[in-house]
Write a protein that holds these residues in place. Structure first.
Motif, mmCIF file in Angstrom:
data_model
loop_
_atom_site.group_PDB
_atom_site.id
_atom_site.type_symbol
_atom_site.label_atom_id
_atom_site.label_comp_id
_atom_site.label_asym_id
_atom_site.label_seq_id
_atom_site.Cartn_x
_atom_site.Cartn_y
_atom_site.Cartn_z
ATOM 1 N N SER A 191 -32.892 31.250 -28.379
ATOM 2 C CA SER A 191 -31.878 30.491 -29.110
ATOM 3 C C SER A 191 -32.301 29.030 -29.284
ATOM 4 C CB SER A 191 -30.545 30.572 -28.364
ATOM 5 O OG SER A 191 -29.533 29.867 -29.035
ATOM 6 N N ALA A 240 -27.716 25.654 -28.057
ATOM 7 C CA ALA A 240 -27.460 24.803 -29.225
ATOM 8 C C ALA A 240 -27.185 23.360 -28.803
ATOM 9 C CB ALA A 240 -26.278 25.366 -30.020
ATOM 10 N N HIS A 297 -33.024 26.773 -32.879
ATOM 11 C CA HIS A 297 -32.349 25.523 -33.264
ATOM 12 C C HIS A 297 -33.306 24.348 -33.387
ATOM 13 C CE1 HIS A 297 -28.793 27.838 -31.921
ATOM 14 N NE2 HIS A 297 -28.100 27.026 -32.720
ATOM 15 N N ARG A 311 -24.606 29.029 -26.938
ATOM 16 C CA ARG A 311 -23.949 27.730 -27.136
ATOM 17 C C ARG A 311 -24.619 26.645 -26.319
ATOM 18 N NH1 ARG A 311 -19.204 30.901 -26.969
ATOM 19 N NH2 ARG A 311 -18.914 30.357 -24.760
#
Length: 449
Positions: free
Chosen positions: A112, A51, A116, A48
């Motif tokens: 991650s 992101a 993104h 998270r």
């Protein structure tokens, strides 16, 4: 095969096995907790954060693209943008065993983040000169060949500093639990060690004090059972000694009367061959009775006294020499040894008498000290029983094949010797003699009681 390998891999002592099991269980629980924490708590949290960070980077990239050329120079200078990537920047953080969790968390963050961000916006990691994350922004429309590299600070969720402390604290608690288990096991081992010492004293013919029964239930039950066994052995021993003493007394009394009756019944000048034969049989009965008494007693009630074992051997050798049996002596300097004089004399006499009766030639006694123990070896050059056959004769009432020609024995001689040796904390051994024959060794610890 697998079971044999497992038994070899396991520690020998119960203490070490319990501690190893406790450590394995604690470490396994810590690994499981860490795995759950990483997979279900920290990884989603870092993803998270990546992101959100990717959204921030995209916004910044759009801002640079929309900034007029005149104002772009001031903005890039304020952002400390570079047209070339520093040589210290790498694709991933360098591995570190001491910071394995932090490296893992940053790798998750980078993966991650790249997922993104567009493929033409790579991210690089710099560790030298301070940790920074370099992102390549898109080149402006008026300068398509000059993209900007901007260093951005990492978010707290990608650092993992607080969680590292928690992990080390958890490992510390695991070590503390293992140490507590070690202390508990040591406490439980104390009555087991007392039980071992008491069992050895019983095996040596002693009477140990009753074991305490105020510990844990399981240990107390074992101690009570041991105390009951010791008491039963003492009662059986006392009953046996009383029975044999009664038999000896009751048989010797009519034997004495029989001797007197025979002597009074035979007229003077008559053939005395019958009397001589009868006297011989009566002597054999007396010898058998004495061997029973020796086996029953074996010197448990005799107090040990410091003495010179060599002097006792020399005195016995002199007595046998007076009877025509010469023993060659090879006696080393021995320390004073605490032994029971009558029992030790009985032990040596039995061995020397056996050497005379069953060996006949090459009679010898030698002594030496090695490994904290005194050894007395009685040897002969006979061709009788082997050392393996003699091991079987340690059991009571066992007679070898070479005893058939010798009457008057009961098969208790070596049993008596072994009991006296164990009473002194020693052992009885049989060894082939150099040059032929046999040696019987009695090994006694120097600190014998």
């Amino acid at each position: 095969m697998a079971r044999s390998l497992l038994q070899r891999a396991l520690p020998r002592t119960l203490l070490a096995r319990n501690i190893a099991l406790l450590i394995v269980l604690v470490m396994l629980s810590q690994v499981c907790v860490l795995g759950v924490l990483l997979h279900y708590v920290q990884r989603p949290r870092v993803e998270r954060a990546a992101a959100v960070f990717a959204t921030y980077v995209t916004t910044l990239d759009n801002l640079l693209a929309a900034t007029p050329a005149g104002a772009r120079a001031a903005l890039t200078a304020r952002l400390d943008a570079h047209t070339q990537l520093p040589a210290e920047a790498v694709a991933a953080p360098p591995p570190s065993l001491l910071r394995a969790y932090r490296t893992y968390q940053r790798n998750v963050f980078l993966d991650s983040l790249r997922a993104h961000l567009p493929a033409d916006m790579p991210a690089r990691w710099q560790t030298e000169g301070g940790e920074r994350l370099w992102i390549r922004m898109h080149a402006p429309a008026d300068a398509p060949h000059t993209p900007y590299w901007i260093a951005l600070p990492l978010p707290e969720d990608a650092q993992g500093n607080g969680l590292e402390v928690a992990i080390f604290l958890s490992l510390g608690l695991g070590v503390l639990a293992a140490l507590a288990g070690y202390a508990i096991q040591l406490h439980l081992n104390e009555p087991l060690q007392e039980l071992t010492r008491a069992a050895r004293r019983v095996s040596a013919g002693e009477t140990p004090a009753p074991l305490p029964t105020d510990g844990p239930t399981e240990i107390a039950a074992v101690s009570r059972a041991f105390n009951q066994m010791t008491q039963a052995l003492q009662e059986a021993d006392a009953t046996r000694a009383l029975m044999l003493a009664g038999i000896s007394h009751d048989i010797r009394t009519p034997l004495t009367k029989l001797r007197l009756s025979m002597a009074m019944a035979m007229p003077n000048g008559s053939d005395s061959s019958f009397v001589v034969a009868a006297e011989s049989y009566l002597d054999q009965i007396e010898t058998i009775l004495q061997q029973f008494m020796d086996y029953a007693g074996s010197g448990e009630r005799e107090a040990p006294q410091p003495g010179d074992l060599n002097a006792l051997i020399e005195r016995l050798a002199g007595d046998f020499a007076g009877l025509g049996h010469e023993f060659e002596l090879s006696l080393a300097n021995l320390p004073l040894l605490a032994y029971r004089p009558i029992s030790m004399m009985r032990l040596l006499m039995n061995l020397m008498q056996n050497a005379i009766v069953y060996g006949g030639t090459g009679l010898a006694v030698r002594t030496w000290t090695a490994g904290g123990a005194v050894t007395v070896a009685v040897g002969d050059r006979g061709k009788g029983l082997s050392a393996q056959e003699l091991e079987q004769l340690k059991a009571p009432f066992q007679r070898g094949r070479n005893a058939r020609a010798h009457s008057g024995g009961t098969g208790l001689g070596l049993s008596i010797v072994e009991r006296i040796a164990r009473l002194h904390g020693g052992s009885l051994q049989f060894h082939p003699r150099d040059g032929g024959g046999l040696e019987v060794w009695v090994v006694l610890p120097v600190a014998a009681i």
